[in-house]
Design a protein around this motif. Structure first.
Motif, short mmCIF file in Angstrom:
data_model
loop_
_atom_site.label_atom_id
_atom_site.label_comp_id
_atom_site.label_asym_id
_atom_site.label_seq_id
_atom_site.Cartn_x
_atom_site.Cartn_y
_atom_site.Cartn_z
N LEU A 271 -47.03 -1.14 -23.94
CA LEU A 271 -48.18 -0.75 -24.75
C LEU A 271 -49.37 -0.26 -23.92
O LEU A 271 -50.03 0.70 -24.28
N MET A 272 -49.65 -0.91 -22.78
CA MET A 272 -50.80 -0.49 -21.98
C MET A 272 -50.60 0.91 -21.42
O MET A 272 -51.55 1.68 -21.29
N THR A 273 -49.36 1.25 -21.07
CA THR A 273 -49.09 2.61 -20.63
C THR A 273 -49.36 3.57 -21.79
O THR A 273 -49.89 4.65 -21.60
N ASP A 274 -49.01 3.16 -22.99
CA ASP A 274 -49.19 4.02 -24.14
C ASP A 274 -50.66 4.33 -24.40
O ASP A 274 -50.99 5.40 -24.88
N THR A 275 -51.56 3.40 -24.11
CA THR A 275 -52.97 3.66 -24.38
C THR A 275 -53.69 4.31 -23.22
O THR A 275 -54.76 4.85 -23.39
N SER A 276 -53.08 4.26 -22.02
CA SER A 276 -53.76 4.82 -20.86
C SER A 276 -53.02 6.02 -20.27
O SER A 276 -53.60 6.82 -19.56
N GLY A 277 -51.73 6.13 -20.57
CA GLY A 277 -50.92 7.19 -19.99
C GLY A 277 -50.52 6.90 -18.56
O GLY A 277 -49.86 7.71 -17.93
N LYS A 278 -50.88 5.72 -18.03
CA LYS A 278 -50.58 5.41 -16.63
C LYS A 278 -49.20 4.76 -16.50
O LYS A 278 -48.78 3.99 -17.36
N ALA A 279 -48.54 5.07 -15.41
CA ALA A 279 -47.20 4.55 -15.18
C ALA A 279 -47.20 3.03 -15.08
O ALA A 279 -48.09 2.45 -14.49
N ALA A 280 -46.19 2.39 -15.67
CA ALA A 280 -46.11 0.93 -15.61
C ALA A 280 -44.78 0.46 -15.05
O ALA A 280 -44.73 -0.62 -14.49
N ILE A 281 -43.71 1.20 -15.21
CA ILE A 281 -42.42 0.76 -14.69
C ILE A 281 -41.76 1.89 -13.91
O ILE A 281 -41.92 3.06 -14.25
N PRO A 282 -41.03 1.54 -12.84
CA PRO A 282 -40.25 2.56 -12.15
C PRO A 282 -39.09 3.01 -13.04
O PRO A 282 -38.75 2.35 -14.02
N ARG A 283 -38.49 4.11 -12.68
CA ARG A 283 -37.34 4.62 -13.43
C ARG A 283 -36.24 3.56 -13.44
O ARG A 283 -35.80 3.11 -12.38
N PRO A 284 -35.79 3.10 -14.61
CA PRO A 284 -34.87 1.98 -14.66
C PRO A 284 -33.41 2.34 -14.40
O PRO A 284 -32.59 1.46 -14.18
N LEU A 285 -33.06 3.64 -14.48
CA LEU A 285 -31.67 4.05 -14.34
C LEU A 285 -31.55 5.17 -13.33
O LEU A 285 -32.53 5.83 -13.01
N GLU A 286 -30.32 5.39 -12.89
CA GLU A 286 -30.09 6.43 -11.89
C GLU A 286 -30.50 7.80 -12.44
O GLU A 286 -30.58 7.99 -13.65
N ARG A 287 -30.74 8.72 -11.52
CA ARG A 287 -31.18 10.06 -11.90
C ARG A 287 -30.05 10.78 -12.64
O ARG A 287 -28.98 11.00 -12.09
N ARG A 288 -30.29 11.08 -13.89
CA ARG A 288 -29.34 11.82 -14.71
C ARG A 288 -30.12 12.81 -15.54
O ARG A 288 -31.32 12.67 -15.73
N THR A 289 -29.41 13.82 -16.08
CA THR A 289 -30.11 14.82 -16.88
C THR A 289 -30.32 14.36 -18.31
O THR A 289 -31.10 14.97 -19.03
N ASN A 290 -29.65 13.31 -18.74
CA ASN A 290 -29.77 12.89 -20.14
C ASN A 290 -30.62 11.63 -20.28
O ASN A 290 -30.27 10.67 -20.97
N ILE A 291 -31.78 11.65 -19.62
CA ILE A 291 -32.77 10.60 -19.78
C ILE A 291 -34.13 11.26 -20.00
O ILE A 291 -34.43 12.29 -19.40
N VAL A 292 -34.93 10.70 -20.90
CA VAL A 292 -36.22 11.29 -21.28
C VAL A 292 -37.30 10.22 -21.18
O VAL A 292 -37.10 9.09 -21.63
N TYR A 293 -38.43 10.58 -20.57
CA TYR A 293 -39.59 9.68 -20.56
C TYR A 293 -40.34 9.89 -21.87
O TYR A 293 -40.82 10.99 -22.16
N ALA A 294 -40.43 8.84 -22.69
CA ALA A 294 -40.93 8.99 -24.07
C ALA A 294 -42.02 7.98 -24.42
O ALA A 294 -41.84 7.13 -25.29
N PRO A 295 -43.19 8.07 -23.78
CA PRO A 295 -44.28 7.16 -24.14
C PRO A 295 -44.89 7.54 -25.49
O PRO A 295 -44.74 8.66 -25.95
N HIS A 296 -45.55 6.58 -26.11
CA HIS A 296 -46.44 6.88 -27.22
C HIS A 296 -47.83 7.10 -26.62
O HIS A 296 -48.10 6.64 -25.52
N PHE A 297 -48.70 7.81 -27.36
CA PHE A 297 -50.08 7.91 -26.89
C PHE A 297 -51.02 8.07 -28.07
O PHE A 297 -50.82 8.92 -28.94
#
Length: 200
Positions: free
Chosen positions: A36-62
Motif C-alpha cells: 500500500l505505501m508503494t501505491d501512495t508514493s510510487g516508490k519501490a518497496a520490494i525487489p523483483r520476486p521472480l526470474e526475468r521473464r517476458t510475461n511479468i508486469v509491474y502493476a501498482p495502484h496509484f
C-alpha cells in the motif's frame, strides 16, 4: 522491521504463487502489485520476486493522497514523481508498467484535471517515457444516489444514474494494434500523436 518482514512475505508469496501458475500455464502473464505505501508514493518497496521473464508486469495502484484525503487536485508534482518512480521500478524489473488501479472521487475539486493528468502520464508524452497501460476505478452500472458505487459507499464510478460523468472520464483515442513497439503517444482534445518502432 514490520515493513521488512512484510516485504519479504509478499515477495515469497509472489514467488510461490508465480511458480505454481507458470507450472500450470507457462504463458500466463503475472500482474504483481507492491504494498500500500508503494501505491501512495510510487516508490519501490520490494525487489523483483521472480526470474526475468517476458510475461511479468509491474502493476501498482496509484492515488494521489490529496485527491483521496483532501478531495482536491493540488497539482501535478506528486503524480509526476510517483510515475517517475513507478517507471524506474518497472525498468529495473525489465517489465512493462500497468497501473493496476487509479481514479478519483466524483466530488473531488479538479477531478477532471487530475484524471487527465494520469492519462497523460500513462501516455508518456516524451521520448524518455514509453506509453503504459492502466485500469481506471471504477465503472459501476448499478450506481445509485444512496449507495454510490455499491461498495463501501465509494463514489468513483465513471457513470452515474444519468450516464457518463465527464469530470471522471473522457473518451480518448488510442492505437488498438501496432506492428511494432509503441514508443510515444500524446493525446489532445482533437488529435493523437503516436510513434512506434516498426516490426513488420
Amino acid at each position: 522491521p514490520f515493513s521488512y518482514a512484510f516485504d519479504n512475505d509478499l515477495r515469497e508469496l509472489y514467488r510461490d504463487a508465480g511458480t505454481a501458475v507458470w507450472n500450470a500455464d507457462p504463458g500466463a502473464i503475472l500482474f504483481l502489485e507492491p504494498d500500500l505505501m508503494t501505491d501512495t508514493s510510487g516508490k519501490a518497496a520490494i525487489p523483483r520476486p521472480l526470474e526475468r521473464r517476458t510475461n511479468i508486469v509491474y502493476a501498482p495502484h496509484f492515488y494521489d493522497p490529496a485527491i483521496m484525503g483532501q478531495k482536491k487536485y493540488t497539482g501535478p508534482a506528486t503524480s509526476q514523481q510517483a510515475f517517475a518512480s513507478m517507471r524506474s521500478f518497472a525498468a529495473a524489473w525489465g517489465a512493462p508498467l500497468f497501473l493496476g488501479e487509479f481514479g478519483a472521487p466524483a466530488i473531488a475539486v479538479g477531478a477532471r484535471d487530475y484524471i487527465t493528468l494520469i492519462y497523460d502520464l500513462l501516455d508518456g508524452g516524451s521520448a524518455e517515457a514509453a506509453p503504459a497501460s492502466g485500469a481506471q476505478w471504477v465503472y459501476s452500472s448499478a450506481w445509485t444516489p444512496e449507495k454510490f458505487d455499491g461498495w463501501d459507499t465509494e463514489n468513483f464510478s465513471i457513470v452515474d444514474n444519468h450516464g457518463p460523468r465527464p469530470q471522471l472520464f473522457t473518451p480518448r483515442p488510442y492505437a488498438r494494434a501496432v506492428s511494432g513497439i509503441p514508443t510515444r503517444q500524446i493525446v489532445t482534445r482533437n488529435s493523437i500523436h503516436f510513434e512506434w518502432t516498426s516490426a513488420p
